[in-house]
Design an enzyme around this catalytic site. Sequence first.
Site, PDB file in Angstrom:
ATOM      1  N   GLU A 471       3.480  -1.721  -8.956  1.00 42.51           N
ATOM      2  CA  GLU A 471       4.190  -2.989  -8.776  1.00 42.51           C
ATOM      3  C   GLU A 471       4.593  -3.627 -10.106  1.00 42.51           C
ATOM      4  O   GLU A 471       4.194  -4.738 -10.435  1.00 42.51           O
ATOM      5  CB  GLU A 471       3.339  -3.947  -7.937  1.00 42.51           C
ATOM      6  CG  GLU A 471       3.193  -3.428  -6.506  1.00 42.51           C
ATOM      7  CD  GLU A 471       2.331  -4.295  -5.625  1.00 42.51           C
ATOM      8  OE1 GLU A 471       2.695  -4.530  -4.477  1.00 42.51           O
ATOM      9  OE2 GLU A 471       1.248  -4.720  -6.103  1.00 42.51           O
ATOM     10  N   GLU A 547       0.452   3.137  -0.298  1.00 38.69           N
ATOM     11  CA  GLU A 547      -0.389   2.174   0.411  1.00 38.69           C
ATOM     12  C   GLU A 547       0.163   2.036   1.825  1.00 38.69           C
ATOM     13  O   GLU A 547       1.375   1.960   2.023  1.00 38.69           O
ATOM     14  CB  GLU A 547      -0.380   0.793  -0.272  1.00 38.69           C
ATOM     15  CG  GLU A 547      -0.977   0.789  -1.677  1.00 38.69           C
ATOM     16  CD  GLU A 547      -0.868  -0.570  -2.357  1.00 38.69           C
ATOM     17  OE1 GLU A 547      -0.685  -1.583  -1.648  1.00 38.69           O
ATOM     18  OE2 GLU A 547      -0.944  -0.612  -3.602  1.00 38.69           O
TER      19      GLU A 547
END
Length: 1043
Positions: A471, A547
Amino acid sequence: MTENPTTTAFNELQTRPLATILARNDWQNPAITSVNRLPSHTPLHGWRDADRARRGEPSDAVLSLDGEWQFSFFASPHQVPEVWLAADLSDARATPVPSNWQMEGYDTPIYTNVRYPIPVNPPFVPDDNPTGCYSRDIEVPQAWLETGRTRIIFGGVNSAFYLWCNGQWVGYSQDSRLPAEFDLTGVLHAGRNRLCVLVLRWSDGTYLEDQDMWRMSGIFRPVSLLHLPEQALADVRVHTELAPSLRHATLFSEVEVTPAACGLSVTLALWHGENEIASQTLPLGSAPIDERGNYAERVTLSLDVDNPLLWSAETPHLYRAVVTLLDADGMPLVSEAHDVGFRRVEINNGLLTLNGQPLLIRGVNRHEHHPEKGQAVDEAAMVQDILLMKQNNFNAVRCSHYPNQPRWYELCSRYGLYVVDEANIETHGMEPMSRLSDDPVWLGAYSERVTRMVKCNRNHPSIIIWSLGNESGNGATHTALYNWIKHQDPTRPVQYEGGGADTRATDIICPMYARVETDQLIPAVPKWSIKKWISMPGETRPLILCEYAHAMGNSLGNFADYWAAFRQYPRLQGGFIWDWADQAITRVEPDGSRWWAYGGDFGDTPNDRQFCMNGLVFPDRTPHPALFEAKHQQQFFQFRLVSENPLQIEVTSEYLFRESDNERLLWSIEVRGETRLSGELTLELGPQASRVLTLSDTGFSARAGDEEIWLHVRVEQPQATPWSPEGHLSAWAQWPLAAPLALPEPVAAGDAPQLEITDAEFVIRHGCQTWRVSRASGQLIQWSDDGVDQILTPLADQFIRAPIDNDIGVSEVERIDPNAWVERWKAAGLYNTEHRCLACDAQTTRDGVEIVAQHAYFVKGVADGPAILSRWRMVVDNQGALHCDIDIARSAALPPLPRVGVVCQLRGGEETASWLGLGPHENYPDRLSSACFSRWTLPLSELTTPYIFPGENGLRCNTRELNWNGWQAEGEFHFSLSPYGTRQLMETSHWHKLQPEAGIWLTIDGFHMGVGGDDSWTPSVHPEYLLTAREYRYRFTLRRRQG
């Protein structure tokens, strides 16, 4: 970048006052990531004995500095007095190393997900910068002072630190998740030596470490001294190549020696147990590199190996490579050793393969977190996690979101787990996330975090994928570092999710929280459904979710849908659940009581409350019910019912490399939970093989009246393995079998119940039982048996549930998400309804007494008509049973209901309950594939799930019969039994604060909404699990226990 001043310049700096060193302000300069730190390399142990190196025994060249250090704490580094370098301060306290100082009573741990814990102004950090001053006196062996070189190794320090030895400044380092080494040779002396480490909580590195975790500080990984001879191995890389046939392999070792000297040679020996497989000795010096010559300090050795045992997570066969530096006379100077796994990782034809076979990643994300020790995780905790992962059918782990301790990778290699090793980079709180990733000022800082990770960890066979971080958007830096890794280590793919999960900086499409069927049209970075993504024009890469299945609290709904897709589409190669363990911290009260704390419980700001608790296991590694769902969906054996007569099943092994050489299949047929027929056999299957097994040549002969007939199969391991105990359950399945058509046995008519009508109540009596229905409320307000009241509150409709995390989404007091389920329920007034009884009538019938009540539920303060209507038909028959038929009609203006059911508070009594239905663990309509239909008995204490943030919990679905406290419920329903009512669950922030109420709360649901779990910040319950119908009907019966 690393600053390595000239010897003269650094010698001048070494003796400068502390304030002068701090005035350099290195921690707010992204161009300086270290000063005088040694280059990164694979771990060194300096064995002087090659046999001890081969066996992995402790090295005499390593001196651990773990243990008690003296510690003083300051609000700012500029408050640290100069005298500290010479002597401990008066407030110094013994503090363990490794540890986080927040776990030792200093400062405040901060939990935040996206938001930075400091004002965003890179590279600058607040002047109020908590600072820990560690000091320790050490003595080193005299022999270390006479010859060779001694270095100090810090395994992990958060966030940045300065080091002094005997008052002389040694160096500076940041990047909290990789080792930092410094040469102490010139500053150590005989006798007592004083080490001083000044650790800063915040640095410019903080902007690159914005991971979703507790923000803690200190020396939290091991510290040691390493003594090497003057001529020593500086770096040892080992890697393997396999021929396409997998029958021939080559082991390569690229060795670097410092300093180079004439006459040195290097031996590479490969061992398997006590057997030496092959060896080679070569003089130092590489082959020519270019027109300017070769590397005098390097050499590459190679060994050919025929028919090696191959490494995989299923069969983690390891060899041991021992590299020894020899002097001019051929005498050993020093040895290093590394585990070797022969395996080949490739992406072929759109598939990630290991040793030629396409992998199915059964993965989970794992933070380094311990409820009592913070981020100081020892080997026992690592092993505990690995064993639990293996026992629950995981084969992969992602190091989210930073490199772990070297021992973690060694253990994963030995027990068998595939690892994604991830650089310690996350800039989630930047706007945009790519801000630093596209800024050349930060290129050096990014680069060191990636390149040092690879150089340090590249020998571990368990690491099959490198990750550029998490991220951090997508910038030119990512492309550059992707290319660097591909050049340095072509044996592994590289993944990176940032910038849309499918940029040029990733070999694998690796989205987070992409849905199976539904697109999420996020601006600039659309998140396609995983089925669509692999079919995009020109897209040929495999897809592995970095994820997915956000396991926050009562979650993991819809998980089976992912696994159906993974098994249907070969290029959907699995994913990594978020995440492994709840990141709560144990707090101990003065009375010794203990409880688990989350964000905000320490007065920490900013904080993201309970968002740190997304685990499949509680902080102490007790399983959440969702873990059983993951285990079942990921199981390596799949089953299909072939025939009922003869009774045959097909078993398919999803193991890629191992035979089922330690498996026993047990089967049974149950009728209403009672075993009628059973057997067992040895399960013999080759890798990826299928086999039809005949369990019974004649099938099952059901008797007239038999119902709820189920075939159960389970696979156990009769022998213990390195990761599982004897009798370990690895897989299971069940199927309903056909029941014969039969009329129910006639029941002799009993005495008719008697109806008494008063102004206030309808009173029904049958034998020693009495039921009272209020004519005003239309509710059953009393049920007594032998004069003992069975219910403490009226039996009433219930349409709400205590919100679970997935219902709440991102809503908080200061930030409301109107799309979250709980906000929609609040806005619709479901938590604020007013009940009115529209009519209540009673009559005597041929079979008993019938009461019909009409109920309406109005939203308080809203003048419109009723939001929900319910009609109850209650019949007490001549057997003394109460039959409840309930019809519900809801307004079209309401959002989907959380539940359609009834609730009442029962008197306390028995400590156990039994039921015929799905169990034994908690299950919900969209998370019940792992639950089995049988007759179960559990203590009441195990019928609730103690999620740290309280909410709806403990449901058991598809129940046919519930027995407790002398009565039973019959029908088709879901139920829960709990000492805590819905209102208390809603109004309590932590499980430990709940107070048992006067009785036990019973809920009987005809229908219950799913829990969702694709993520926890959008309404993720799939449409088929939403209660959107306008009308519902269900029924159940309450009676005294039969038999």
